[in-house]
Design a protein around this motif. Structure first.
Motif, PDB file in Angstrom:
ATOM      1  N   UNK A 124      28.793  46.119  28.486  1.00 63.36           N
ATOM      2  CA  UNK A 124      29.908  47.049  28.312  1.00 63.36           C
ATOM      3  C   UNK A 124      29.709  48.217  29.275  1.00 63.36           C
ATOM      4  N   UNK A 125      30.767  48.564  29.994  1.00 60.38           N
ATOM      5  CA  UNK A 125      30.706  49.664  30.948  1.00 60.38           C
ATOM      6  C   UNK A 125      30.332  49.232  32.346  1.00 60.38           C
ATOM      7  N   UNK A 126      29.750  48.059  32.479  1.00 63.23           N
ATOM      8  CA  UNK A 126      29.384  47.554  33.808  1.00 63.23           C
ATOM      9  C   UNK A 126      30.345  46.464  34.271  1.00 63.23           C
ATOM     10  N   UNK A 127      30.659  45.530  33.383  1.00 58.47           N
ATOM     11  CA  UNK A 127      31.464  44.376  33.760  1.00 58.47           C
ATOM     12  C   UNK A 127      32.905  44.492  33.294  1.00 58.47           C
ATOM     13  N   UNK A 128      33.803  43.991  34.122  1.00 54.49           N
ATOM     14  CA  UNK A 128      35.171  43.710  33.719  1.00 54.49           C
ATOM     15  C   UNK A 128      35.246  42.218  33.462  1.00 54.49           C
ATOM     16  N   UNK A 129      36.225  41.812  32.663  1.00 59.13           N
ATOM     17  CA  UNK A 129      36.317  40.402  32.285  1.00 59.13           C
ATOM     18  C   UNK A 129      37.709  39.833  32.508  1.00 59.13           C
ATOM     19  N   UNK A 130      37.728  38.540  32.772  1.00 59.59           N
ATOM     20  CA  UNK A 130      38.961  37.759  32.796  1.00 59.59           C
ATOM     21  C   UNK A 130      38.703  36.532  31.932  1.00 59.59           C
ATOM     22  N   UNK A 131      39.565  36.312  30.963  1.00 58.02           N
ATOM     23  CA  UNK A 131      39.519  35.096  30.134  1.00 58.02           C
ATOM     24  C   UNK A 131      40.646  34.193  30.603  1.00 58.02           C
ATOM     25  N   UNK A 132      40.359  32.907  30.719  1.00 59.60           N
ATOM     26  CA  UNK A 132      41.365  31.967  31.187  1.00 59.60           C
ATOM     27  C   UNK A 132      41.229  30.645  30.421  1.00 59.60           C
ATOM     28  N   UNK A 133      42.334  30.215  29.810  1.00 60.95           N
ATOM     29  CA  UNK A 133      42.369  28.926  29.107  1.00 60.95           C
ATOM     30  C   UNK A 133      43.814  28.520  28.865  1.00 60.95           C
ATOM     31  N   UNK A 134      44.063  27.238  28.950  1.00 60.01           N
ATOM     32  CA  UNK A 134      45.363  26.668  28.589  1.00 60.01           C
ATOM     33  C   UNK A 134      46.533  27.363  29.300  1.00 60.01           C
ATOM     34  N   UNK A 135      46.335  27.694  30.574  1.00 64.53           N
ATOM     35  CA  UNK A 135      47.398  28.309  31.357  1.00 64.53           C
ATOM     36  C   UNK A 135      47.621  29.785  31.083  1.00 64.53           C
ATOM     37  N   UNK A 136      46.746  30.391  30.306  1.00 65.58           N
ATOM     38  CA  UNK A 136      46.857  31.823  30.002  1.00 65.58           C
ATOM     39  C   UNK A 136      45.635  32.537  30.552  1.00 65.58           C
ATOM     40  N   UNK A 137      45.831  33.799  30.921  1.00 64.37           N
ATOM     41  CA  UNK A 137      44.675  34.597  31.332  1.00 64.37           C
ATOM     42  C   UNK A 137      44.939  36.063  31.032  1.00 64.37           C
ATOM     43  N   UNK A 138      43.867  36.791  30.854  1.00 61.74           N
ATOM     44  CA  UNK A 138      43.947  38.225  30.592  1.00 61.74           C
ATOM     45  C   UNK A 138      42.749  38.923  31.193  1.00 61.74           C
ATOM     46  N   UNK A 139      42.943  40.144  31.652  1.00 62.60           N
ATOM     47  CA  UNK A 139      41.909  40.914  32.320  1.00 62.60           C
ATOM     48  C   UNK A 139      41.774  42.272  31.662  1.00 62.60           C
ATOM     49  N   UNK A 140      40.536  42.723  31.510  1.00 66.49           N
ATOM     50  CA  UNK A 140      40.250  44.105  31.111  1.00 66.49           C
ATOM     51  C   UNK A 140      39.220  44.681  32.078  1.00 66.49           C
ATOM     52  N   UNK A 141      39.511  45.870  32.559  1.00 65.95           N
ATOM     53  CA  UNK A 141      38.621  46.574  33.489  1.00 65.95           C
ATOM     54  C   UNK A 141      37.373  47.067  32.765  1.00 65.95           C
TER      55      UNK A 141
END
Length: 185
Positions: A124-141
């Motif tokens: 937490x605080x170092x990494x941003x994430x992208x989740x991707x599955x079943x044609x969907x994706x979301x990103x948090x900085x």
């Protein structure tokens, strides 16, 4: 993951901050100067990196748009993302002149995106994430879980939620987790 160490000088940061203001003001028709970004002072600002521009008013989100992959020179990406955050974020109406006078903004320059080898390694605080599955994706900085005081598991769950996935989708082998770091100012 290699450490992302993209450091900017104070002058380069000032140039990019000024670029955000110029882009939005020219989009409102109140800026002086051409309706395009001025040439950058250094070659570093011509590198192709992903970037986000986040707009807030009184600490509340007012727009956030970014380009994850560095498909253009950084200075042009910042110009375009500032204008998009102000006028094309589908969550908000276009920014008006009164709001422009009260806007606070943050620039996030992204490292290259890489597959996350193990969710246990997410910091937490170092990494941003992208989740991707079943044609969907979301990103948090990377700054989002810090602002919300989330732990690692909540951060993973909230990134799934942002993607429109079940909150525990990060545990599903069909979900791909990507991570990145960012220079935020």
């Amino acid at each position: 993951m290699s450490d992302f160490r993209f450091e900017l000088t104070d002058g380069e940061k000032r140039y990019l901050k000024d670029l955000v203001v110029r882009s939005i003001s020219s989009g409102l028709g109140i800026g002086d100067g051409p309706n395009r970004p001025p040439e950058p002072p250094t070659d570093k600002l011509r590198e192709h990196l992903g970037a986000f521009v986040t707009l807030k008013i009184d600490g509340n989100l007012r727009g956030c748009i970014g380009n994850v992959q560095g498909s253009d020179a950084l200075y042009r990406t910042i110009w375009d993302m500032a204008r998009s955050a102000a006028f094309r974020d589908p969550r908000f109406p276009p920014l008006d002149e009164d709001e422009f006078r009260r806007i606070e903004y943050e620039i996030s320059i992204l490292s290259p995106i890489e597959p996350c080898p193990d969710p246990e390694l997410v910091e937490v605080g170092r990494h941003g994430l992208i989740m991707s599955a079943h044609g969907r994706s979301g990103l948090l900085l990377p700054q989002v879980p810090v602002e919300w005081h989330w732990d690692r598991e909540t951060f993973l769950a909230q990134t799934c939620h942002k993607a429109g996935l079940p909150r525990d989708a990060w545990k599903d082998p069909d979900t791909t987790i990507f991570w990145f770091e960012a220079e935020v100012f």
